[in-house]
Design a protein around this motif. Sequence first.
Motif: not given
Length: 90
Positions: A2-9, A19-23
Amino acid sequence: GGVLVGSDKVTTHDNVRILPLQPIWRGFFIDTALYASLWFVLLSLGSIRSICGRIRSMCRRRRHQCERCGYVLLPGQTVCSECGEPVIRS
């Protein structure tokens, strides 16, 4: 995955969303089954209600009552004197 939303760590005290990249297939199938069964129940209740209404009007017709309101009809009467519904004689 997934992709982090709002932070790098990602830390334990950080309020981070991923945010998931796969269902998420399990959740997808559970939601689909739940909402499909809910729609099935709602639609079948409507059809059951209409079937019960037809049965009720047939029973009232046999008892020489108005199909709409259940008022007792006299022989030769063409309109219900209670609600104004035209009388159907079988």
